[in-house]
Design a protein around this motif. Sequence first.
Motif: not given
Length: 575
Positions: A22-24, A57-59, A64-66
Motif C-alpha cells: 500500500x505504501x509503495x 517508490x513511496x507514493x 505522484x501527479x500526472x
Amino acid sequence: MKGACLFFLLGYLLAAEGVQSAVATRQFRDVMSRGRAPSHAKFHRGLSSWSSDHNNWNDKLYPYWEEGDPRWKDCWKGGRVVASLTSDSPALVGSNVSFNVILKFPRCQREDNDSNIIYDQHCINGSSDYANLPDLYVYNWTQWIDDCDGQNCSHNSSHNVFPDGRPFPRHKDWRRRNFIYVFHTLGQYYQTTGGSSAMVSINTTNITLGNQIMELSVYRRNYRSFQPVATANVVYVVTDKIPFYVNMTQKNDRNASDYIFIKDIPITFDVQIHDPSHYLNRSAISYRWNFGDGSGLFVSNSSVQMHTYTLLGNFSLDLSVHALIPAPCGPPTPLPPTPLPPTPLPPVTTPLPSNVTPSFNSLIEVPTGQSPVEGCHIARSGPYKASLFIAEGILGVNIIQMTSVQVATTQVENSMVDFVVTCQGSLPTDACTIIADPTCQVLQSEACDPVDIDECLLTIRRTFNESGTYCVNITLGDAASLALTSTLISINGAAGSFSRTAEGVLLACGFLVVFVAIATFFLYKRYKEYKPIERKTGDEASNEGLSVYFNNVKAVLFPANNEKHPLLKNKPGIV
C-alpha cells in the motif's frame, strides 16, 4: 502451541507485505518517465552511486501527479516553480557530463541565507499585489523544524527518507536542505537533498553513444510529507569525436561570423576544445591544418594558428584534432608453464580494443599479480570543415593632415577641423568618426557618412563644441572590411585653434631653441670682437644644417606658410 505461533508469524508477514504494497505501489521508472515508455536503451552497467529504477517508490510520502493534474496549480504559494535543468554536453566518451538544476521561484520570491523562501522587499514595495501580506515568509522551514519534537525532525526514519526508503544523509547544513531532487537516466536514478540548486555528474565510459535523456523530479519539504513542485528533462549527447569549435579573427574584418575575410591580412584560428571535466588534460593533442589554398598540410601542437590568404576566392578549411589519452593497458596474460625452454619466450599481452594504441613500455612483461602497466593510450579525434571566402578589403588608414577651418560665426567656442585621410587596399563606402575623451573610453559624439570616391583620399570635417583634449577615431569601411585609425587632438578654446599633442611638444622645444639662439647672439656681441675669418667647407655644412633646423622650427611656428602636400592638389569633397 507451536502451530499457533507459526500461524501468527505468517499472518504478521502477510500484513506487513500488504502495508508495504500500500505504501509503495509504483516503481521509479513509472514515476520518472511520467507514464511514457522509455525512449532510450537500458543501461547494461551501473553508474556509480545510482540505483535501478525497478525499485519501489513511496507514493504515500512522495505523491505522484500526472501532467495536467489540477493539484499542480496549488503546489506552491504565489505561482509555479520552474526547474531549469542544463547539461555541459556534448561529452567525449570516457569523460564526465554534469547536470545543473536551478529553481526559479515566482515573482518577488527568493531564497534567504537559511534556505527559507521569502518575499523580496525590493520587489514588492509599491506593488498592490503584495499589499496585504501576513508576513515576509513564503515557506519558513526553519520554524517548522524548530517546532518539531527535538531530534526526531532530523533523524526520524519514517519521515526524513528518500522515495526508496533510504534515510537522508547527515549533513551539517541539513536544516537548509529542504528540496529533494531525483535524477533519472538510462534505467537508473540518483536522489539527493539541497537548496534551490543541485548538481550531479556521471561518467560516460560505458554509456551508449548518441542522444540520451536526463529526467528530474523536485519535491519540497512539507510537515509530514513532501510536495511535488517541478519536473524537467534535458537531452545530453555522448560522442566519440572530440567536441570543439574554431574562433576566427582578423584585423579589419567587419564580420567574422559570415566567413568572409580579407586578402593579405593574417587570420587567427583559435581552437577551443569543449572539455569541462578536464578529461584531456594529460593527453597529447595535435592539430592538422589544411587551408585549401595549396600551401600544404601543417601539423602543430598549438591550438592557435595564423594563416594569410594571398589569393581571392573560395577556400575549404580542413582541420582535424587528435588526442592520445593515457589509459591502463591491463595485466598481461600469464605464460603457460614450459619445461625449461632453450630461449625465453616473448611476453604475451591481453588484446586491446581497436582504439587503444600501445606505447613502447606497454609490451614489457609484468609478473602475475602486479598492477597493470601504465603506458597505453586511447586515440580520439575530431574533424572540422569550413568554407571561407577571401575578398579585397581596406588594409590600413592614415591621417596625413589636420587643418583648422576658419568660419565666421558668433559662437566662437565652436572649432572645425578637417582631417585628411588616406587608405590602402579597396575603396571605402562609408566613413565614421567617433569623438571620445582623452582616454578613448567615454563616447561624446559619433557620426557616419557614405562616401563615393575614385581614389582613397578624402577629407572629413568635424566640429568641436568646447576646448579640451579629444580622442578621435576615424573608421573607413566597405562590405567586407573595417579599418581604424586614431589620434589625440587639443582644442585651445578660440575658434579654429587646435594642436596635436606631439606638435605642442615640438612647439615648446622650438621656442626654447630660439631663446637660446638670441641669448647666445647678445652674449657674443657683448664679449667678443668681430674678426673676419675665411669660410671653410665644414662651416658651410654646419650653417646649412642650422638653416634646415630653423626652417623646421619655422614650419611648426607658422603652419600657414607650409607647402601643401602633393596629394592635396586635387583634394576631393569634404565629408
